[in-house]
Write a protein that holds these residues in place. Structure first.
Motif, PDB file in Angstrom:
ATOM      1  N   ILE A 163       0.844  -1.197   0.000  1.00 58.07           N
ATOM      2  CA  ILE A 163       0.000   0.000   0.000  1.00 58.07           C
ATOM      3  C   ILE A 163       0.880   1.248   0.000  1.00 58.07           C
ATOM      4  CG2 ILE A 163      -1.750   1.286   1.291  1.00 58.07           C
ATOM      5  CD1 ILE A 163      -2.713  -1.387   2.415  1.00 58.07           C
ATOM      6  N   PHE A 164       1.999   1.183   0.728  1.00 59.01           N
ATOM      7  CA  PHE A 164       2.863   2.353   0.854  1.00 59.01           C
ATOM      8  C   PHE A 164       3.619   2.665  -0.429  1.00 59.01           C
ATOM      9  CE2 PHE A 164       2.072   2.361   5.363  1.00 59.01           C
ATOM     10  CZ  PHE A 164       2.276   3.691   5.712  1.00 59.01           C
ATOM     11  N   ILE A 165       3.694   1.717  -1.348  1.00 58.13           N
ATOM     12  CA  ILE A 165       4.254   2.040  -2.665  1.00 58.13           C
ATOM     13  C   ILE A 165       3.404   3.117  -3.326  1.00 58.13           C
ATOM     14  CG2 ILE A 165       4.625   1.146  -4.999  1.00 58.13           C
ATOM     15  CD1 ILE A 165       5.513  -1.472  -3.786  1.00 58.13           C
ATOM     16  N   PHE A 166       2.079   2.961  -3.229  1.00 55.40           N
ATOM     17  CA  PHE A 166       1.169   3.952  -3.813  1.00 55.40           C
ATOM     18  C   PHE A 166       1.071   5.194  -2.935  1.00 55.40           C
ATOM     19  CE2 PHE A 166      -0.184  -0.241  -5.276  1.00 55.40           C
ATOM     20  CZ  PHE A 166      -0.152  -0.050  -6.656  1.00 55.40           C
ATOM     21  N   VAL A 167       1.134   5.013  -1.604  1.00 52.70           N
ATOM     22  CA  VAL A 167       1.109   6.165  -0.702  1.00 52.70           C
ATOM     23  C   VAL A 167       2.348   7.036  -0.938  1.00 52.70           C
ATOM     24  CG1 VAL A 167       1.197   6.901   1.712  1.00 52.70           C
ATOM     25  CG2 VAL A 167      -0.279   4.999   1.041  1.00 52.70           C
ATOM     26  N   GLY A 168       3.521   6.383  -1.076  1.00 55.19           N
ATOM     27  CA  GLY A 168       4.747   7.128  -1.360  1.00 55.19           C
ATOM     28  C   GLY A 168       4.648   7.895  -2.666  1.00 55.19           C
ATOM     29  N   ALA A 169       4.015   7.272  -3.670  1.00 55.67           N
ATOM     30  CA  ALA A 169       3.833   7.953  -4.954  1.00 55.67           C
ATOM     31  C   ALA A 169       2.922   9.167  -4.804  1.00 55.67           C
ATOM     32  CB  ALA A 169       3.255   6.980  -5.980  1.00 55.67           C
ATOM     33  N   LEU A 170       1.834   9.024  -4.037  1.00 53.64           N
ATOM     34  CA  LEU A 170       0.888  10.128  -3.863  1.00 53.64           C
ATOM     35  C   LEU A 170       1.511  11.278  -3.073  1.00 53.64           C
ATOM     36  CD1 LEU A 170      -2.402   8.148  -3.116  1.00 53.64           C
ATOM     37  CD2 LEU A 170      -1.854   9.440  -5.182  1.00 53.64           C
ATOM     38  N   VAL A 171       2.235  10.946  -2.002  1.00 56.23           N
ATOM     39  CA  VAL A 171       2.861  11.996  -1.188  1.00 56.23           C
ATOM     40  C   VAL A 171       3.928  12.729  -2.003  1.00 56.23           C
ATOM     41  CG1 VAL A 171       4.245  12.440   0.864  1.00 56.23           C
ATOM     42  CG2 VAL A 171       2.384  10.792   0.972  1.00 56.23           C
ATOM     43  N   ALA A 172       4.724  11.976  -2.758  1.00 54.89           N
ATOM     44  CA  ALA A 172       5.749  12.610  -3.596  1.00 54.89           C
ATOM     45  C   ALA A 172       5.108  13.479  -4.675  1.00 54.89           C
ATOM     46  CB  ALA A 172       6.636  11.539  -4.229  1.00 54.89           C
ATOM     47  N   ALA A 173       3.995  13.001  -5.252  1.00 58.70           N
ATOM     48  CA  ALA A 173       3.289  13.804  -6.256  1.00 58.70           C
ATOM     49  C   ALA A 173       2.775  15.110  -5.649  1.00 58.70           C
ATOM     50  CB  ALA A 173       2.133  13.000  -6.844  1.00 58.70           C
ATOM     51  N   LEU A 174       2.285  15.036  -4.403  1.00 61.12           N
ATOM     52  CA  LEU A 174       1.827  16.249  -3.710  1.00 61.12           C
ATOM     53  C   LEU A 174       2.971  17.234  -3.532  1.00 61.12           C
ATOM     54  CD1 LEU A 174      -0.324  17.829  -2.144  1.00 61.12           C
ATOM     55  CD2 LEU A 174       0.297  16.514  -0.105  1.00 61.12           C
ATOM     56  N   PHE A 175       4.147  16.721  -3.152  1.00 57.46           N
ATOM     57  CA  PHE A 175       5.312  17.593  -3.003  1.00 57.46           C
ATOM     58  C   PHE A 175       5.744  18.143  -4.361  1.00 57.46           C
ATOM     59  CE2 PHE A 175       5.553  16.081   1.270  1.00 57.46           C
ATOM     60  CZ  PHE A 175       6.351  16.993   1.953  1.00 57.46           C
ATOM     61  N   GLY A 176       5.571  17.330  -5.424  1.00 59.64           N
ATOM     62  CA  GLY A 176       5.878  17.822  -6.756  1.00 59.64           C
ATOM     63  C   GLY A 176       4.999  18.995  -7.145  1.00 59.64           C
ATOM     64  N   ILE A 177       3.719  18.921  -6.784  1.00 60.92           N
ATOM     65  CA  ILE A 177       2.801  20.033  -7.052  1.00 60.92           C
ATOM     66  C   ILE A 177       3.185  21.252  -6.219  1.00 60.92           C
ATOM     67  CG2 ILE A 177       0.405  20.808  -6.839  1.00 60.92           C
ATOM     68  CD1 ILE A 177      -0.427  17.913  -7.452  1.00 60.92           C
TER      69      ILE A 177
END
Length: 428
Positions: free
Chosen positions: A153-167
């Motif tokens: 699950i944290f593979i996708f959570v890590g992707a979402l959190v990193a995407a938020l920081f990218g924004i």
């Protein structure tokens, strides 16, 4: 002689025979010389050979996956260096996925990012905090560490959190371009690293410079994943998914918008391309790939601290993109593989060999010129040579070929349909 060679090379049947012969010989070489780095690298080189063959694209995919997922691990498993080989393969998979993410930002959208390693750090710390006892120090609810099954699950959570920081990075730099953009992203990367290194007070979130240890290893149907040969398949699976997504994005409407913005922002905006959404999408999607691999890295190392996410690492990922060929998906993959193999295998083995020569034959080497200290110098010289003789990268980007005649026919047919519909509406 050259004409005969060209004739053999152009025949698809001959290519199949020669490729199978090459794979068999290199595989046999690794089996007979299990601890030979050269034999291992020659077998991996078959993937590059496969890329240049005139095979069907699906056949290339199936053959390449079979070599990487079955043949290489099977033959290497007979070696005492098996886990070392798989460790190299895991790092290549991790950094290839990261480089493909940065290629979206730099190669497709033309946004120079010198702080890309920050998203890798965010993904790594996201999993590390909750997969260790660290979360219990500031979370008033829940039981920590979370079980290893939550890693997936944290593979996708890590992707979402990193995407938020990218924004969050993209919003303030939308009006900045060129050198100024590079400076801002560099500052962002350093800010994230310093924050992670100092967020141990007043709330102890990251444990500061001590880092986070004892990270729970992943589990797959109750089986604990702890060695490099197991993480190799995780990295390979995510890497293949990233390639598929990037190739789909490259030829999509969004991908064409990125390239239009890269070539000329003013012209792109005049054509109706929304610059804000396009740039933010590049930052978010590129960062998400890095965040996914950050979670894998934290689980594999079972320890993270801020020293793993320095500016040098950001530069190294950028070098992979430039060396391979900006905007070229196969080029970026090759660039990442070359950089990682040079750093972890080739230069390390050269350093060990020189040290043994010095010890066995009594050749004095000044401390300032010790092989361990000269690795980065040798690495830099090799990159300069590549840059001088391959200015467009190892595999330059190629624009998608368009059949002009087919487009004209489709345009004429569409115009004819519009005329019929218009005349039909007028008659009624």
């Amino acid at each position: 002689m050259s004409a005969l060679f060209d004739k053999i090379a152009q025949n698809k049947k001959n290519q199949v025979i020669l490729f199978i012969a090459y794979v068999v010989l290199t595989g046999l070489g690794l089996f007979l010389l299990p601890d030979s780095t050269i034999a291992f690298l020659l077998l991996l080189f078959s993937i590059l050979v496969l890329y240049y063959l005139n095979f069907n694209l699906r056949a290339k995919w199936v053959t390449g996956i079979a070599i990487l997922a079955v043949l290489v691990p099977l033959i290497a498993s007979h070696s005492d260096s098996y886990q070392t080989y798989m460790e190299v393969g895991t790092l290549v998979g991790i950094y290839c996925a990261m480089a493909l993410g940065l290629n979206i930002v730099v190669g497709f959208a033309g946004l120079l990012d010198l702080g890309f390693i920050a998203f890798f750090a965010v993904g790594a710390y996201t999993y590390a905090i909750f997969a260790s006892g660290q979360a219990s120090k500031f979370m008033p609810f829940g039981h920590y560490p979370l079980p290893g099954d939550t890693f997936w699950i944290f593979i996708f959570v890590g992707a979402l959190v990193a995407a938020l920081f990218g924004i969050l990075l993209g919003i303030p730099v939308l009006r900045v371009r060129g050198d100024y953009l590079a400076i801002v992203t560099l500052g962002f990367g350093e800010i994230i690293r310093i924050l992670l290194n100092n967020m141990d007070h007043p709330l102890n979130i990251t444990n500061g410079s001590m880092g986070i240890a004892s990270i729970t290893p992943p589990k797959f149907f109750g089986i604990s994943i702890g060695n490099a040969s197991q993480f190799y398949y995780i990295a390979l699976g995510i890497f293949l998914v990233v390639i598929y997504v990037v190739r789909k994005l490259e030829n999509s409407k969004l991908g064409r918008s990125w390239k239009a913005v890269r070539d000329n922002e003013i012209a792109a905006q005049a054509m109706g391309i929304p610059l804000v959404k396009t740039k933010l999408a590049a930052f978010a999607i590129g960062a998400s790939f890095s965040g996914m691999m950050g979670a894998v890295f934290a689980a594999k190392q079972m320890f993270v601290d801020a020293t793993s996410f320095t500016y040098l690492e950001s530069t190294m990922v950028l070098v992979m993109v430039i060396l391979g060929g900006m905007g070229s998906v196969p080029g970026v993959i090759l660039g990442a593989a070359v950089v990682i193999i040079l750093r972890t295998q080739v230069l390390t083995n050269i350093s060990d060999w020189l040290s043994q020569m010095s010890t066995n034959y009594g050749i004095p080497i000044p401390p300032a010129l010790s092989p361990e200290k000269m690795q980065l110098l040798i690495f830099g010289l090799l990159l300069i040579i590549f840059a001088l003789y391959r200015t467009q990268g190892l595999i330059p980007h190629k624009n998608r070929k368009v059949d002009v005649e087919l487009l004209k026919k489709e345009s004429a047919a569409a115009a004819l349909e519009r005329e019929k519909s218009t005349s039909g509406g007028a008659d009624s």
